[in-house]
Motif scaffolding. Structure first.
Motif, PDB file in Angstrom:
ATOM      1  N   ALA A  85       0.880  -1.153   0.039  1.00  0.00           N
ATOM      2  CA  ALA A  85       0.043  -0.020  -0.164  1.00  0.00           C
ATOM      3  C   ALA A  85       0.890   1.228   0.028  1.00  0.00           C
ATOM      4  N   PRO A  86       1.867   1.364   0.827  1.00  0.00           N
ATOM      5  CA  PRO A  86       2.666   2.670   0.818  1.00  0.00           C
ATOM      6  C   PRO A  86       3.469   2.993  -0.212  1.00  0.00           C
ATOM      7  N   LEU A  87       3.925   1.777  -1.044  1.00  0.00           N
ATOM      8  CA  LEU A  87       4.622   1.744  -2.196  1.00  0.00           C
ATOM      9  C   LEU A  87       4.039   2.073  -3.349  1.00  0.00           C
ATOM     10  N   HIS A  88       2.954   1.451  -3.455  1.00  0.00           N
ATOM     11  CA  HIS A  88       2.292   1.595  -5.058  1.00  0.00           C
ATOM     12  C   HIS A  88       0.739   1.980  -5.085  1.00  0.00           C
ATOM     13  N   LEU A  89       0.328   2.006  -3.856  1.00  0.00           N
ATOM     14  CA  LEU A  89      -1.169   2.314  -3.875  1.00  0.00           C
ATOM     15  C   LEU A  89      -1.675   3.689  -4.449  1.00  0.00           C
ATOM     16  N   PRO A  90      -0.675   4.828  -4.065  1.00  0.00           N
ATOM     17  CA  PRO A  90      -0.871   6.042  -4.209  1.00  0.00           C
ATOM     18  C   PRO A  90      -0.975   6.449  -5.925  1.00  0.00           C
ATOM     19  N   SER A  91      -0.038   5.585  -6.454  1.00  0.00           N
ATOM     20  CA  SER A  91       0.128   5.813  -8.085  1.00  0.00           C
ATOM     21  C   SER A  91      -0.854   5.105  -8.608  1.00  0.00           C
ATOM     22  N   LEU A  92      -1.443   3.958  -8.136  1.00  0.00           N
ATOM     23  CA  LEU A  92      -2.697   3.217  -8.937  1.00  0.00           C
ATOM     24  C   LEU A  92      -3.777   4.046  -8.706  1.00  0.00           C
ATOM     25  N   GLU A  93      -3.870   4.895  -7.393  1.00  0.00           N
ATOM     26  CA  GLU A  93      -5.250   5.630  -7.141  1.00  0.00           C
ATOM     27  C   GLU A  93      -5.173   6.760  -8.087  1.00  0.00           C
ATOM     28  N   ALA A  94      -3.926   7.359  -8.367  1.00  0.00           N
ATOM     29  CA  ALA A  94      -3.909   8.658  -8.959  1.00  0.00           C
ATOM     30  C   ALA A  94      -4.421   8.338 -10.554  1.00  0.00           C
ATOM     31  N   ALA A  95      -3.845   7.325 -10.965  1.00  0.00           N
ATOM     32  CA  ALA A  95      -4.044   6.720 -12.450  1.00  0.00           C
ATOM     33  C   ALA A  95      -5.340   6.622 -12.465  1.00  0.00           C
ATOM     34  N   LEU A  96      -6.226   5.880 -11.601  1.00  0.00           N
ATOM     35  CA  LEU A  96      -7.617   5.513 -11.877  1.00  0.00           C
ATOM     36  C   LEU A  96      -8.552   6.994 -11.854  1.00  0.00           C
ATOM     37  N   GLU A  97      -8.157   7.712 -10.675  1.00  0.00           N
ATOM     38  CA  GLU A  97      -8.716   9.095 -10.632  1.00  0.00           C
ATOM     39  C   GLU A  97      -8.714   9.847 -11.869  1.00  0.00           C
ATOM     40  N   SER A  98      -7.549   9.977 -12.488  1.00  0.00           N
ATOM     41  CA  SER A  98      -7.414  10.949 -13.320  1.00  0.00           C
ATOM     42  C   SER A  98      -8.092  10.294 -14.723  1.00  0.00           C
ATOM     43  N   ALA A  99      -8.140   9.016 -14.856  1.00  0.00           N
ATOM     44  CA  ALA A  99      -9.142   8.420 -15.817  1.00  0.00           C
ATOM     45  C   ALA A  99     -10.459   8.479 -15.504  1.00  0.00           C
ATOM     46  N   GLY A 100     -10.936   8.891 -14.632  1.00  0.00           N
ATOM     47  CA  GLY A 100     -12.356   8.875 -14.084  1.00  0.00           C
ATOM     48  C   GLY A 100     -13.156   7.650 -13.870  1.00  0.00           C
ATOM     49  N   VAL A 101     -12.158   6.642 -13.219  1.00  0.00           N
ATOM     50  CA  VAL A 101     -12.663   5.551 -12.953  1.00  0.00           C
ATOM     51  C   VAL A 101     -13.335   5.630 -11.526  1.00  0.00           C
ATOM     52  N   ARG A 102     -14.845   5.142 -11.459  1.00  0.00           N
ATOM     53  CA  ARG A 102     -15.394   5.180 -10.166  1.00  0.00           C
ATOM     54  C   ARG A 102     -14.983   4.132  -9.040  1.00  0.00           C
ATOM     55  N   ARG A 103     -14.886   4.627  -7.804  1.00  0.00           N
ATOM     56  CA  ARG A 103     -14.387   3.791  -6.757  1.00  0.00           C
ATOM     57  C   ARG A 103     -15.643   3.670  -5.749  1.00  0.00           C
ATOM     58  N   ASN A 104     -15.704   2.395  -5.247  1.00  0.00           N
ATOM     59  CA  ASN A 104     -16.440   2.107  -4.262  1.00  0.00           C
ATOM     60  C   ASN A 104     -15.831   2.092  -2.958  1.00  0.00           C
ATOM     61  N   GLY A 105     -15.630   3.168  -2.263  1.00  0.00           N
ATOM     62  CA  GLY A 105     -14.741   3.184  -0.932  1.00  0.00           C
ATOM     63  C   GLY A 105     -13.149   3.050  -1.203  1.00  0.00           C
ATOM     64  N   PRO A 106     -12.599   3.538  -0.053  1.00  0.00           N
ATOM     65  CA  PRO A 106     -11.223   3.327  -0.101  1.00  0.00           C
ATOM     66  C   PRO A 106     -10.645   1.891  -0.205  1.00  0.00           C
ATOM     67  N   ALA A 107      -9.412   1.959  -0.621  1.00  0.00           N
ATOM     68  CA  ALA A 107      -8.698   0.574  -0.781  1.00  0.00           C
ATOM     69  C   ALA A 107      -8.777  -0.191   0.509  1.00  0.00           C
ATOM     70  N   ILE A 108      -9.066  -1.518   0.296  1.00  0.00           N
ATOM     71  CA  ILE A 108      -9.117  -2.335   1.560  1.00  0.00           C
ATOM     72  C   ILE A 108      -7.640  -3.007   1.892  1.00  0.00           C
ATOM     73  N   ILE A 109      -7.103  -2.705   2.850  1.00  0.00           N
ATOM     74  CA  ILE A 109      -5.550  -2.996   3.037  1.00  0.00           C
ATOM     75  C   ILE A 109      -5.395  -4.201   4.170  1.00  0.00           C
ATOM     76  N   LEU A 110      -4.944  -5.412   3.608  1.00  0.00           N
ATOM     77  CA  LEU A 110      -4.668  -6.331   4.478  1.00  0.00           C
ATOM     78  C   LEU A 110      -3.436  -6.457   5.043  1.00  0.00           C
ATOM     79  N   PRO A 111      -3.254  -7.437   6.070  1.00  0.00           N
ATOM     80  CA  PRO A 111      -1.782  -7.629   6.440  1.00  0.00           C
ATOM     81  C   PRO A 111      -1.078  -8.375   5.486  1.00  0.00           C
ATOM     82  N   ALA A 112       0.360  -8.253   5.234  1.00  0.00           N
ATOM     83  CA  ALA A 112       0.956  -8.839   4.270  1.00  0.00           C
ATOM     84  C   ALA A 112       1.293 -10.112   4.836  1.00  0.00           C
ATOM     85  N   GLY A 113       1.447 -11.061   4.302  1.00  0.00           N
ATOM     86  CA  GLY A 113       2.004 -12.455   4.376  1.00  0.00           C
ATOM     87  C   GLY A 113       0.904 -13.590   4.209  1.00  0.00           C
TER      88      GLY A 113
END
Ligand code: NAD
Ligand code: ZN
Length: 367
Positions: free
Chosen positions: A46-74
């Motif tokens: 999430a801290p490494l790659h989620l912001p750039s994915l969110e920005a890319a979706l946002e700028s293309a006008g992709v609709r989101r249902n809520g914030p990203a769901i973040i699970l524990p790694a492993g």
């Protein structure tokens, strides 16, 4: 590069290259239009790659249902408990059949989210954005999804193909080297199965691949995805040829089970050791020369993958225990283990009725 997985109405593209996450909006928006997406990832990615994915979706006008769901790694996240929590969260957000799940992460997130997509509202579309080398060359392609149970790994799951795979090779820059090498073992697997030319290319360029050289990495991921896509296209549900993808895995899974699936031995490391053993067994059976087993190990050594069980720290190996784990493998049929053997590098085939004394001899020599 784009590799197409050909499965008639379930066909999809694998888009491979640096910057694929930054361009995700341009790929995803035309595919899904106004349908809402939910991103699922883990707390390392999430801290490494989620912001750039969110920005890319946002700028293309992709609709989101809520914030990203973040699970524990492993690996422990591939469980009933985390599946249930994920489904609760999704259903709590009022998902509909049109909702699209996006799995951003390694094989753990991909397998869990794919399975959640398969069983929610009897099937949602999902998109794989694999961020480990293992996930880019293997787990994100082919539609196997699932979770682990107390009885073993991947015992509950389903076939559910993604609608799109975005393999961003630049996302691997943040992946720890040990995980890069583990994923690389699966790259080598494709050469060993049926592509001697690719294996020879890897002997020349494997170091560059693992060092993250863009051109080498894109080529390795593309050839690997094309190899997997070809096999899956012929045998989606593993009634035949797809079993070749288990090369090195019968031994490898037994090693992982003996260790107990912890950090001492990553899956890809176990597969590297297992592929060496598969060549040892093939040589013992007179199918190939001992020289070929040596050549395979020499490559793993050059790359920095383990080639001897003694290199796995803090584990006492026991031949009888390993044989017991092999007998319990998911791929056992009528009490018989299916082995993938090789008549040489690039010439793998499946075989049953292998004399267990020969298998035991290979393990004895390795332990
Ligand atoms: P993983 O998902 O646990 O990822 C490994 C670690 O790397 C995790 O801690 C993760 O948070 C971290 N990570 C992921 N991307 C990163 C990045 N870009 N930078 C830094 N850290 C990052 O494990 P994996 O090796 O990707 O996948 C293993 C899983 O895949 C196993 O559960 C295995 O059963 C499954 N698998 C499935 C298939 C299939 O066909 N479905 C095939 C092979 C393996
Ligand atoms: Zn594997």
């Amino acid at each position: 590069d784009i590799v197409r997985v050909d499965l008639s109405e379930r066909s999809y593209d694998i888009v491979i290259g640096p910057g694929a996450i930054k361009q995700a909006g341009a790929r995803i928006a035309p595919l899904i239009g106004r349908r809402p997406v939910i991103i699922v990832t883990d707390d390392t990615v999430a801290p490494l790659h989620l912001p750039s994915l969110e920005a890319a979706l946002e700028s293309a006008g992709v609709r989101r249902n809520g914030p990203a769901i973040i699970l524990p790694a492993g690996e422990k996240t591939k469980s009933f408990a985390h599946l249930e929590a994920l489904l609760d969260e999704m259903l709590g957000r009022g998902i509909e059949r049109s909702t699209v799940l996006i799995a951003l992460g390694g094989g753990v997130v991909g397998d869990l989210v794919g399975f959640a997509a398969a069983i929610s509202l009897r099937g949602l579309d999902f998109i794989q954005i694999p961020t480990t080398l293992l996930a880019q060359v293997d787990s994100s392609v082919g539609g196997k999804t699932g979770i682990n149970t107390r009885q073993g790994k991947n015992l509950v799951g389903s076939f559910h193909q993604p609608r799109l795979v975005l393999a961003d090779t630049s996302a691997l820059a943040t992946l720890p080297r040990r995980h890069v090498l583990a994923g690389y073992a699966e790259v080598v697997k494709y050469g060993l199965i049926d592509d001697l030319d690719f294996f020879e290319w890897l002997e020349q360029h494997g170091t560059a691949v693992c060092a993250g050289d863009t051109e080498a990495l894109v080529r390795a991921v593309t050839v690997s995805c094309a190899a997997k896509a070809a096999i899956v296209g012929q045998d989606e549900r593993e009634s035949g040829r797809r079993a070749l993808l288990n090369f090195g895995h019968t031994f490898g899974h037994a090693l992982e089970a003996a260790v107990g699936y912890d950090n001492r031995l990553l899956h890809g490391e176990a597969v590297a050791l297992g592929m060496g053993m598969a060549f040892d067994l093939s040589a013992r059976l007179g199918l190939c020369t001992g020289q070929e087993a040596i050549r395979v190990r020499r490559h793993f050594e050059a790359i920095g993958l383990p080639t001897k069980l003694g290199q796995v720290e803090g584990v006492e190996w026991d031949t009888v225990e390993l044989l017991g784990h092999m007998a319990k493998d998911k791929k056992v049929q009528d009490g018989k283990i299916t082995f993938v053997l090789a008549r040489g590098i690039g010439r793998a085939f499946t075989a049953r009725d292998i004399d267990s004394a020969e298998v035991a001899a290979v393990l004895d020599a390795a332990v």
